[in-house]
Design an enzyme around this catalytic site. Sequence first.
Site, PDB file in Angstrom:
ATOM      1  N   ARG A 201      95.931 -18.708 -98.357  1.00 16.71           N
ATOM      2  CA  ARG A 201      96.903 -19.958 -98.433  1.00 16.71           C
ATOM      3  C   ARG A 201      97.373 -20.410 -96.969  1.00 16.71           C
ATOM      4  O   ARG A 201      97.729 -21.539 -96.711  1.00 16.71           O
ATOM      5  CB  ARG A 201      98.204 -19.584 -99.314  1.00 16.71           C
ATOM      6  CG  ARG A 201      97.902 -19.465-100.572  1.00 16.71           C
ATOM      7  CD  ARG A 201      98.571 -18.326-101.320  1.00 16.71           C
ATOM      8  NE  ARG A 201      97.847 -17.378-101.072  1.00 16.71           N
ATOM      9  CZ  ARG A 201      96.827 -16.700-101.689  1.00 16.71           C
ATOM     10  NH1 ARG A 201      96.613 -17.379-102.711  1.00 16.71           N
ATOM     11  NH2 ARG A 201      96.255 -15.618-101.303  1.00 16.71           N
TER      12      ARG A 201
ATOM     13  N   ARG B 236      98.682 -16.364 -86.414  1.00 19.50           N
ATOM     14  CA  ARG B 236      98.578 -14.983 -87.300  1.00 19.50           C
ATOM     15  C   ARG B 236      97.978 -13.929 -86.430  1.00 19.50           C
ATOM     16  O   ARG B 236      97.005 -14.065 -86.184  1.00 19.50           O
ATOM     17  CB  ARG B 236      98.058 -15.521 -88.449  1.00 19.50           C
ATOM     18  CG  ARG B 236      98.015 -13.933 -89.369  1.00 19.50           C
ATOM     19  CD  ARG B 236      97.543 -14.202 -90.973  1.00 19.50           C
ATOM     20  NE  ARG B 236      98.689 -14.621 -91.570  1.00 19.50           N
ATOM     21  CZ  ARG B 236      98.842 -14.649 -92.921  1.00 19.50           C
ATOM     22  NH1 ARG B 236      97.802 -14.084 -93.709  1.00 19.50           N
ATOM     23  NH2 ARG B 236      99.905 -15.223 -93.626  1.00 19.50           N
TER      24      ARG B 236
ATOM     25  N   HIS C 101     107.190 -13.670 -91.648  1.00 17.70           N
ATOM     26  CA  HIS C 101     106.368 -14.673 -92.017  1.00 17.70           C
ATOM     27  C   HIS C 101     107.253 -15.732 -92.305  1.00 17.70           C
ATOM     28  O   HIS C 101     107.459 -16.213 -93.412  1.00 17.70           O
ATOM     29  CB  HIS C 101     105.686 -14.315 -93.169  1.00 17.70           C
ATOM     30  CG  HIS C 101     104.665 -15.111 -93.856  1.00 17.70           C
ATOM     31  ND1 HIS C 101     104.444 -16.381 -93.193  1.00 17.70           N
ATOM     32  CD2 HIS C 101     103.489 -14.849 -94.549  1.00 17.70           C
ATOM     33  CE1 HIS C 101     103.359 -16.867 -93.687  1.00 17.70           C
ATOM     34  NE2 HIS C 101     102.733 -15.896 -94.540  1.00 17.70           N
TER      35      HIS C 101
END
Length: 308
Positions: free
Chosen positions: A56, A106, A134
């Site tokens: 996602r 990330r 996050h």
Amino acid sequence: MVKLYDVLSCKDLDKEEFLHVLKKASEMECLVSKKGKLNLLEGKIVTMAFFEPSTRTRLSFETAAHRMGADVVGFSSTESTSVKKGESFEDTIKTIDQYSDVIVIRRADAGSAKRAAEVASAPVINAGDGPNEHPTQAMLDLYTIMKEKGTIDGLTIGLIGDLKHARVMHSLAHALSNFNVKLYLLSPEFLKQPPEVMDHLKAKNVRFEEVSALNDEIIKDLDVLYTVRVQRERFPSEEDYLKARGSYIITPNLLKKARNDLIVLHPLPRREELPPEMDDTPYARYFEQARNGVYVRMALLGVVARVL
Ligand code: NCD
């Protein structure tokens, strides 16, 4: 004046900055529904530096960048990069910085996005740094709550499950600390929020209760229930993970005392904590939540690139 540049931790942002992103996200949602693609970031390159798996976050960032008119480059694992040849993280980031107008990163280690921001001149957006934070997920969580409830102030919100290892829970707690909310922090004793998050909640005078059982009294009180997968990859051993797994399973039966307007959120991917039978209940909002990620990430890209 909103100064947002690097987006590294929800701890760094104030209420005005969150509300600015939410407002811009709402504008982006409206524009996308009319035009599909905008040209606000035409001529810009957004780099997706994903050293850790993602579905996602990466795809919604890419979708967001495309819908803003930017071009996208990047990688989704270290297999195909010079990290394999032993290049240092700093050198990889300094090189990416030569090509990029915005860097989305990330990586599996806490603090890596901050380290990247220290050597890059382009804005760096943290798309998850190991067990730490996050922040863009928390922003889309806030956006979803705001869209569904019309407000964040005044709500009672339950965060349930692996509060210790889930970075989404750390960022969301930090983000919610800017609002007048009541939090239930629901977890077994060994999966509680880390001390750093608890200290921040206390410093911001957030009303919270740490509890281990989700009983009917709490369920009746909730406007939002936010759950997450037990973060298997962050446990020291499989044995410890097995102890934690299945701590809380959210079922329609468990929620029979819930208010009609309760919403259940989850960052996804899910495991047993949120069985598919929940999808047909009026509470489920997690796929809408994933969709909202595009509008929020469009807004963030625009804000850090100084076009919004
Ligand atoms: C989360 C993550 O990567 O931290 N997923 C996501 O970004 N939507 C949650 C998780 O992996 O459990």
